[in-house]
Scaffold this active site. Structure first.
Site, PDB file in Angstrom:
ATOM      1  CD1 TRP A  99      -2.022  -2.206   2.160  1.00  0.00           C
ATOM      2  CD2 TRP A  99      -2.976  -1.545   0.041  1.00  0.00           C
ATOM      3  NE1 TRP A  99      -2.811  -3.138   1.644  1.00  0.00           N
ATOM      4  CE2 TRP A  99      -3.576  -2.721   0.584  1.00  0.00           C
ATOM      5  CE3 TRP A  99      -3.166  -0.871  -1.039  1.00  0.00           C
ATOM      6  CZ2 TRP A  99      -4.790  -3.193  -0.192  1.00  0.00           C
ATOM      7  CZ3 TRP A  99      -4.194  -1.516  -1.744  1.00  0.00           C
ATOM      8  CH2 TRP A  99      -5.048  -2.477  -1.362  1.00  0.00           C
ATOM      9  CG  ASP A 166      -2.912   3.892   4.255  1.00  0.00           C
ATOM     10  OD1 ASP A 166      -4.082   3.716   5.093  1.00  0.00           O
ATOM     11  OD2 ASP A 166      -2.810   3.263   3.114  1.00  0.00           O
ATOM     12  CE  LYS A 190      -8.262  -3.624   4.499  1.00  0.00           C
ATOM     13  NZ  LYS A 190      -7.247  -2.499   4.099  1.00  0.00           N
TER      14      LYS A 190
HETATM   15  C1  LIG Z   1      -6.808  -2.188   2.549  1.00  0.00           C
HETATM   16  C2  LIG Z   1      -5.700  -0.835   2.669  1.00  0.00           C
HETATM   17  C3  LIG Z   1      -5.814  -0.085   1.847  1.00  0.00           C
HETATM   18  C4  LIG Z   1      -6.829   0.153   0.322  1.00  0.00           C
HETATM   19  O1  LIG Z   1      -7.946   0.480   0.753  1.00  0.00           O
HETATM   20  P1  LIG Z   1      -8.929   0.675  -0.338  1.00  0.00           P
HETATM   21  O2  LIG Z   1     -10.271   1.196   0.456  1.00  0.00           O
HETATM   22  O3  LIG Z   1      -9.361  -0.769  -0.894  1.00  0.00           O
HETATM   23  O4  LIG Z   1      -8.561   1.416  -1.255  1.00  0.00           O
HETATM   24  C5  LIG Z   1      -4.882   1.011   1.892  1.00  0.00           C
HETATM   25  N1  LIG Z   1      -3.854   1.194   2.682  1.00  0.00           N
HETATM   26  C6  LIG Z   1      -3.893  -0.005   3.737  1.00  0.00           C
HETATM   27  C7  LIG Z   1      -3.012   0.118   4.673  1.00  0.00           C
HETATM   28  C8  LIG Z   1      -4.873  -0.961   3.724  1.00  0.00           C
HETATM   29  O5  LIG Z   1      -4.938  -1.806   4.536  1.00  0.00           O
END
Ligand SMILES: *Cc1c(COP(=O)(O)O)cnc(C)c1O
Length: 356
Positions: A99, A166, A190
């Site tokens: 990511w 993030d 999540k």
């Molecule tokens: C799941 C995840 C993403 C992607 O998220 P989307 O909502 O599918 O765009 C980005 N960063 C991290 C750390 C993730 O766990």
């Protein structure tokens, strides 16, 4: 048979969230309508949005000068919105996983990107420590929890430039000093809600400093001004997030859940370390994620990978296969996962060791 949900995302939600969303689907806030068919401009939904934002502010102790918004597009859209809104010439990224790499790639569309450190050549199995962040960067971007590789940045980086994170897969799992960050973003699927909404916490003063034209929908200021109602927000996902946040508050908030998360992770890592069949992919305990716990078969037992996967499945374990880039196993132990599920997985690992 009882199922134990270890999916990495979308992932387990509290039973409270499921029960309350079922109620809301039937009758939302006493309106006599379903939350699925109500206007986002209705007084009932505006109250829900406001309360959800208030809960975020309360649980994470969001300071004054910050806004909380809810958008569509996933965390992946934030990979582009962050540089679009914040980067004039240069930005810095810590590359700790897939990511993080994707975020970095988008930033390159808007200027120079410095990768301050990367653990890629070790298949991202640690968090780089001693790196220098160029102070003429417009911001420094980190991924606090690397969902795929199972590492977590547990200490806030110390930098003198705006910090962006993030936090998709560890938001609300522990206290965060929001004042250290300029932007925090997190896809909801999540630790918060079903897929479809992204929560963003932004410091007002970092916006409005770029010269490029920004499309209206991609400009954070649009959504701050319209209080996440510029266009139709993901009504249902926001409503579900409200339920999860209420559940978390009742439980004692992020400090209380952190205690539980530490306890769950310890239980599983201890078993991985003890059991002769398994080894953790992340060796340094400091870097081990409390949310995504990755392990593989030990040397000499590689051929037991498939049999273990099948055995675990037969015992009701769901979603423990590792990401295709890592292999092995990954058990996601998000906030909503009860410790009983971890105990059940540990029992399965012990039982499999005995019979092997
Ligand atoms: C799941 C995840 C993403 C992607 O998220 P989307 O909502 O599918 O765009 C980005 N960063 C991290 C750390 C993730 O766990």
């Amino acid at each position: 048979m009882k199922k134990y949900n270890f999916y990495a995302g979308p992932s387990i939600l509290p039973q409270y969230t499921l029960d309350k969303t079922i109620e809301g689907i039937k009758d939302f806030a006493g309106s006599g309508l379903s939350v699925l068919e109500i206007s986002h401009r209705s007084k009932e939904f505006i109250a829900c949005m406001n309360d959800t934002i208030a809960l975020v502010r309360e649980l994470l102790e969001v300071p004054a000068g910050y806004h909380v918004i809810f958008l569509g597009g996933g965390a992946s859209l934030q990979f582009a919105m962050v540089p679009m809104n914040m980067m004039n010439k240069k930005s810095a990224y810590l590359n700790t996983g897939e990511w993080a790499s994707k975020a970095l790639k988008e930033a390159k569309l808007y200027g120079e990107v410095v990768e301050v450190a990367s653990s890629k050549d070790k298949n991202f199995n640690f968090i780089p420590k001693n790196y220098t962040v160029p102070e003429d960067s417009d911001y420094f971007h980190v991924t606090t929890n690397n969902t795929i590789y199972g590492t977590e940045l547990k200490k806030d980086p110390v930098v003198r430039i705006p910090l962006v994170a993030d936090m998709s897969s560890d938001i609300f799992s522990r206290p965060v000093d929001v004042s250290k960050y300029s932007i925090i973003y997190a896809g909801a699927q999540k630790n918060l809600a079903p897929a479809g909404v992204t929560m963003i916490i932004l410091k007002e003063e970092v916006l409005g400093k770029v010269t490029r034209p920004i499309p209206t929908m991609l400009d954070y200021r649009t959504h701050i001004k319209a209080e996440s109602m510029f266009n139709t927000p993901p009504v249902f996902a926001v409503f579900a997030a409200q339920q999860t946040l209420r559940w978390l508050k009742d439980l004692g908030g992020v400090k209380a859940i952190q205690k539980k998360n530490i306890e769950k992770a310890r239980l599983l890592y201890d078993e991985i370390d003890r059991n002769k069949l398994f080894v953790p992919t992340i060796k340094d305990p400091e870097d081990r994620s409390l949310m995504n716990i990755c392990f593989v078969m030990s040397d000499g037992y590689k051929e037991l990978e498939k049999p273990f996967a099948e055995f675990a499945k037969s015992k009701g374990m769901v979603g423990i296969e590792g990401h295709r880039s890592v292999g092995g196993f990954r058990a996601s132990t998000y906030n909503a996962l009860p410790i009983e599920s971890v105990k059940a997985l540990v029992d399965v690992m012990k039982e499999f060791e005995k019979k092997s």
